[in-house]
Each structure stands twice: as structure tokens, then as C-alpha cells.
Design an enzyme around this catalytic site. Sequence first.
Site, PDB file in Angstrom:
ATOM      1  N   THR A  86      48.312 -20.037  94.047  1.00 55.99           N
ATOM      2  CA  THR A  86      47.414 -21.149  94.367  1.00 55.99           C
ATOM      3  C   THR A  86      48.253 -22.417  94.503  1.00 55.99           C
ATOM      4  OG1 THR A  86      47.010 -21.851  92.085  1.00 55.99           O
ATOM      5  CG2 THR A  86      45.594 -20.077  92.950  1.00 55.99           C
ATOM      6  N   GLY A  87      47.731 -23.387  95.245  1.00 56.27           N
ATOM      7  CA  GLY A  87      48.474 -24.642  95.419  1.00 56.27           C
ATOM      8  C   GLY A  87      49.743 -24.435  96.212  1.00 56.27           C
ATOM      9  N   SER A  92      50.244 -25.135  99.386  1.00 55.64           N
ATOM     10  CA  SER A  92      50.398 -25.988 100.579  1.00 55.64           C
ATOM     11  C   SER A  92      51.377 -27.135 100.344  1.00 55.64           C
ATOM     12  CB  SER A  92      49.031 -26.569 100.974  1.00 55.64           C
ATOM     13  OG  SER A  92      48.536 -27.391  99.935  1.00 55.64           O
ATOM     14  N   SER A  93      51.879 -27.297  99.116  1.00 51.76           N
ATOM     15  CA  SER A  93      52.687 -28.491  98.817  1.00 51.76           C
ATOM     16  C   SER A  93      53.559 -28.238  97.593  1.00 51.76           C
ATOM     17  CB  SER A  93      51.711 -29.650  98.552  1.00 51.76           C
ATOM     18  OG  SER A  93      52.372 -30.765  98.036  1.00 51.76           O
ATOM     19  N   GLY A  94      54.558 -29.094  97.433  1.00 50.31           N
ATOM     20  CA  GLY A  94      55.339 -29.171  96.196  1.00 50.31           C
ATOM     21  C   GLY A  94      55.891 -27.850  95.680  1.00 50.31           C
ATOM     22  N   ILE A  95      55.617 -27.570  94.426  1.00 52.44           N
ATOM     23  CA  ILE A  95      56.207 -26.415  93.730  1.00 52.44           C
ATOM     24  C   ILE A  95      55.741 -25.102  94.353  1.00 52.44           C
ATOM     25  CG2 ILE A  95      56.234 -25.192  91.514  1.00 52.44           C
ATOM     26  CD1 ILE A  95      55.919 -28.055  90.208  1.00 52.44           C
ATOM     27  N   GLY A  96      54.435 -24.993  94.605  1.00 53.35           N
ATOM     28  CA  GLY A  96      53.896 -23.753  95.171  1.00 53.35           C
ATOM     29  C   GLY A  96      54.532 -23.430  96.517  1.00 53.35           C
ATOM     30  N   TYR A 152      44.074 -35.956  83.131  1.00 56.01           N
ATOM     31  CA  TYR A 152      45.044 -34.923  83.519  1.00 56.01           C
ATOM     32  C   TYR A 152      45.543 -34.156  82.297  1.00 56.01           C
ATOM     33  CZ  TYR A 152      49.414 -32.912  85.377  1.00 56.01           C
ATOM     34  OH  TYR A 152      50.426 -32.057  85.747  1.00 56.01           O
TER      35      TYR A 152
HETATM   36  N1  LIG Z   1      55.089 -32.762  89.737  1.00 64.26           N
HETATM   37  C1  LIG Z   1      55.190 -32.838  88.426  1.00 64.26           C
HETATM   38  O1  LIG Z   1      55.831 -33.747  87.875  1.00 64.26           O
HETATM   39  C2  LIG Z   1      54.548 -31.782  87.562  1.00 64.26           C
HETATM   40  C3  LIG Z   1      54.905 -31.741  86.201  1.00 64.26           C
HETATM   41  C4  LIG Z   1      54.323 -30.780  85.373  1.00 64.26           C
HETATM   42  C5  LIG Z   1      53.419 -29.875  85.899  1.00 64.26           C
HETATM   43  N2  LIG Z   1      53.087 -29.942  87.234  1.00 64.26           N
HETATM   44  C6  LIG Z   1      52.098 -28.988  87.722  1.00 64.26           C
HETATM   45  O2  LIG Z   1      52.666 -28.247  88.778  1.00 64.26           O
HETATM   46  C7  LIG Z   1      51.620 -27.796  89.660  1.00 64.26           C
HETATM   47  C8  LIG Z   1      52.025 -28.080  91.101  1.00 64.26           C
HETATM   48  O3  LIG Z   1      52.053 -29.490  91.291  1.00 64.26           O
HETATM   49  P1  LIG Z   1      53.000 -30.213  92.368  1.00 64.26           P
HETATM   50  O4  LIG Z   1      53.813 -31.172  91.624  1.00 64.26           O
HETATM   51  O5  LIG Z   1      53.644 -29.204  93.242  1.00 64.26           O
HETATM   52  O6  LIG Z   1      51.901 -31.072  93.154  1.00 64.26           O
HETATM   53  P2  LIG Z   1      51.453 -31.157  94.676  1.00 64.26           P
HETATM   54  O7  LIG Z   1      52.632 -31.200  95.572  1.00 64.26           O
HETATM   55  O8  LIG Z   1      50.480 -32.268  94.708  1.00 64.26           O
HETATM   56  O9  LIG Z   1      50.698 -29.777  94.895  1.00 64.26           O
HETATM   57  C9  LIG Z   1      49.447 -29.536  94.327  1.00 64.26           C
HETATM   58  C10 LIG Z   1      48.869 -28.305  94.981  1.00 64.26           C
HETATM   59  O10 LIG Z   1      47.574 -28.061  94.415  1.00 64.26           O
HETATM   60  C11 LIG Z   1      46.639 -27.871  95.470  1.00 64.26           C
HETATM   61  N3  LIG Z   1      45.316 -28.330  95.067  1.00 64.26           N
HETATM   62  C12 LIG Z   1      44.979 -29.519  94.503  1.00 64.26           C
HETATM   63  N4  LIG Z   1      43.650 -29.606  94.341  1.00 64.26           N
HETATM   64  C13 LIG Z   1      43.130 -28.428  94.811  1.00 64.26           C
HETATM   65  C14 LIG Z   1      41.817 -27.915  94.938  1.00 64.26           C
HETATM   66  N5  LIG Z   1      40.736 -28.635  94.544  1.00 64.26           N
HETATM   67  N6  LIG Z   1      41.638 -26.684  95.460  1.00 64.26           N
HETATM   68  C15 LIG Z   1      42.714 -25.956  95.867  1.00 64.26           C
HETATM   69  N7  LIG Z   1      43.983 -26.386  95.774  1.00 64.26           N
HETATM   70  C16 LIG Z   1      44.191 -27.615  95.266  1.00 64.26           C
HETATM   71  C17 LIG Z   1      47.185 -28.736  96.618  1.00 64.26           C
HETATM   72  O11 LIG Z   1      46.737 -28.244  97.873  1.00 64.26           O
HETATM   73  P3  LIG Z   1      45.600 -28.924  98.775  1.00 64.26           P
HETATM   74  O12 LIG Z   1      45.689 -30.408  98.567  1.00 64.26           O
HETATM   75  O13 LIG Z   1      45.953 -28.466 100.150  1.00 64.26           O
HETATM   76  O14 LIG Z   1      44.330 -28.344  98.278  1.00 64.26           O
HETATM   77  C18 LIG Z   1      48.681 -28.492  96.480  1.00 64.26           C
HETATM   78  O15 LIG Z   1      49.036 -27.306  97.165  1.00 64.26           O
HETATM   79  C19 LIG Z   1      50.346 -28.525  89.212  1.00 64.26           C
HETATM   80  O16 LIG Z   1      49.551 -27.647  88.461  1.00 64.26           O
HETATM   81  C20 LIG Z   1      50.869 -29.638  88.328  1.00 64.26           C
HETATM   82  O17 LIG Z   1      49.923 -30.009  87.337  1.00 64.26           O
HETATM   83  C21 LIG Z   1      53.634 -30.859  88.071  1.00 64.26           C
END
Ligand SMILES: NC(=O)c1ccc[n+]([C@@H]2O[C@H](COP(=O)([O-])OP(=O)(O)OC[C@H]3O[C@@H](n4cnc5c(N)ncnc54)[C@H](OP(=O)(O)O)[C@@H]3O)[C@@H](O)[C@H]2O)c1
Length: 278
Positions: free
Chosen positions: A31-32, A34-38, A176
Site C-alpha cells: 500500500t502507498g 505511488s510515492s516515497g518509501i512504497g 499523526y
Molecule cells: N517520511 C518520514 O519521515 C516517515 C517517518 C516514519 C514513518 N513514515 C511512514 O512511512 C510510510 C510511507 O510514507 P512516505 O514518507 O513514503 O510518504 P509519502 O511519500 O507521502 O507516501 C505516502 C503514501 O501513502 C499513500 N496514501 C496516503 N493516504 C492514502 C489513502 N487515504 N488511501 C490510499 N493511500 C494513501 C499515498 O498515495 P496517494 O496519495 O496516491 O493515495 C502515498 O503513496 C507512512 O506510513 C509514514 O507514516 C514516514
Amino acid sequence: MRLIERLLYPRLELNEQKLDDEVTGKTIVITGASSGIGKQLVKVLAKSDCHLILAARRLERLASLQQSLHKERAHIDVYGIDLREEVSRERFVDFARDVSPQIDVLVHCAGHSIRRPVRESASRMHDFTRTMAINYFAPVHLTLSFLPELEESGGHVISMSTINACLPPMPHFSAYQASKSAFDAWLRSAAEELERVGVVVTTMYLPLVRTPMIEPTKAYGKAPAMSVDQVAVRVGRAIYKRQTSVRPWWLSPLQYITLHRRNLRDYSAGRRGNDADR
Ligand SMILES: NC(=O)c1ccc[n+]([C@@H]2O[C@H](COP(=O)([O-])OP(=O)(O)OC[C@H]3O[C@@H](n4cnc5c(N)ncnc54)[C@H](OP(=O)(O)O)[C@@H]3O)[C@@H](O)[C@H]2O)c1
């Protein structure tokens, strides 16, 4: 990479052969994606002969990722979904079952962060319901739904948690942090039961990671952050090592120090007569 980032987040190597051996022939739901870590994780896993089922709201981004990886070995299916909606989640589970008879790995990357002081949150209850929906109810629901398949395959659940789940909460991120901590607690409780039936659970306690999620917070612009490449390396290693927890080397000592400070504070508050049990 800056010296401070090299110290905090030492570069780890991925054994691509071991990862390939582990995931070949397997189906991995992310899941997720489309961006970032995923998204970065998809690029790493796509090199292997596995089946990737990707979900996020922005279907066009998933489709363009799928297109950009069409020469790689993985077979990729994409699904546009707002994971906050229960009925949509049920449809997604049906879709995954239609395209694959098995699910071996479930990676929860979807998440949403909000930075807002509580005094500006009175008319924004939706901040709290939405973060709980995406960061807590969605991963709980998908884990429970795919449990029969995961049990059958001796599968693996991987969660992108945050170091903040282990540390005193930070101001301005109440929605959050509460929602991420809720899933962290749920998964730690469930992990014991899942491990008894052969399902491995990995919690990735991530520090700040350079992704679109942190862009709106100006203060994070120059803060040391891990790269998505290094997160994907760590997830890949967790897959073939079947690790239960992945955390920065400094998290456990920091946890110890902050707990000790909190105990001291609680103890002196008790001596001042603030603790009802004394
Ligand atoms: N970046 C950090 O510093 C950090 C630190 C600790 C943990 N994390 C965790 O790592 C994970 C990935 O985050 P990221 O940093 O890669 O952020 P990101 O680039 O913003 O990616 C977030 C992903 O979640 C998806 N998403 C958000 N809301 C959604 C919804 N309602 N339904 C379906 N998909 C949804 C987004 O896709 P769409 O917008 O296309 O739906 C996107 O693919 C998250 O769980 C975050 O809490 C991040």
C-alpha cells in the site's frame, strides 16, 4: 551524504541474490506505492520474478510506475483506492484475491501525516478521524483480511512505523503520532499471535525519511534524514532475514534515557503529592 547522516544512518548493503531467492514466485501487496518509501520499494522488488499488487489513491501514478518497470521481471497489478474507506478496502481485498491465489508479504506503506497545534484543531475533528482511518484502521483491516492467505503461506507483514512510537510524543503531531502509535501497539500485540501460526511481523521504526511527506514542514528541510534508497535496503534485508524490528542504532539508548528522565519526573511529581496512588 552529510557526515551527520552517515553517522546516524550508516549505509547498509542489500544482498540482491538473497532477496531474489526469498521473493521469487511470491505475491507482495504494497500500500502507498505511488510515492516515497512504497514507490522505492517497488523499484527494488520489481527486479525479481514476483507478483506485486500496488495500492494508493493516485492510480495514474501507480500506472506510470507500472509502465516504467515493464522491462523488469516482476508482474505488477495496480489498484486505485482511498484506504480510509472500509467498503473500498473490502473491494481491494477481493481484487487481490482475483489476481492472485496467494499472498505472501503485506507491506503497509500508506500513511498520512498532519502537523497542527492542538489549539488550532478544535474545528478539525476530521484530522483525527482521517489519520486514524489511514494509519490505524486501514492496516488493521488489511492484515485481518489477508490473514488466511498469510497463514497459508507462512507469510510476512511489514509496517512503516516511526521512532516516535518509542519516544515521548512531539508537540504539533498529536493526530499523526496517536494514530501511528495505535497501529504500533496493535501490531505488537497481534505479532505474538501471528508468529505462533507462522506469520512473521516486521516493524520498521523509521527516523525522518526524505519523502514528499515531510516537505510541508519547513524545519525538516535541513534536518538529517534517511534516504528512501536506504529505507528500501532495510526493508529488503528485513524480508530475507525475517527480522521482527528494524531501528536506528541510537534508538534503544535514546529510549532508555527518555524513559529514565520520565520516571524521575513522575517520581518527583509523586513526592510533591501529585500521584493519587501514593
Ligand atoms: N517520511 C518520514 O519521515 C516517515 C517517518 C516514519 C514513518 N513514515 C511512514 O512511512 C510510510 C510511507 O510514507 P512516505 O514518507 O513514503 O510518504 P509519502 O511519500 O507521502 O507516501 C505516502 C503514501 O501513502 C499513500 N496514501 C496516503 N493516504 C492514502 C489513502 N487515504 N488511501 C490510499 N493511500 C494513501 C499515498 O498515495 P496517494 O496519495 O496516491 O493515495 C502515498 O503513496 C507512512 O506510513 C509514514 O507514516 C514516514
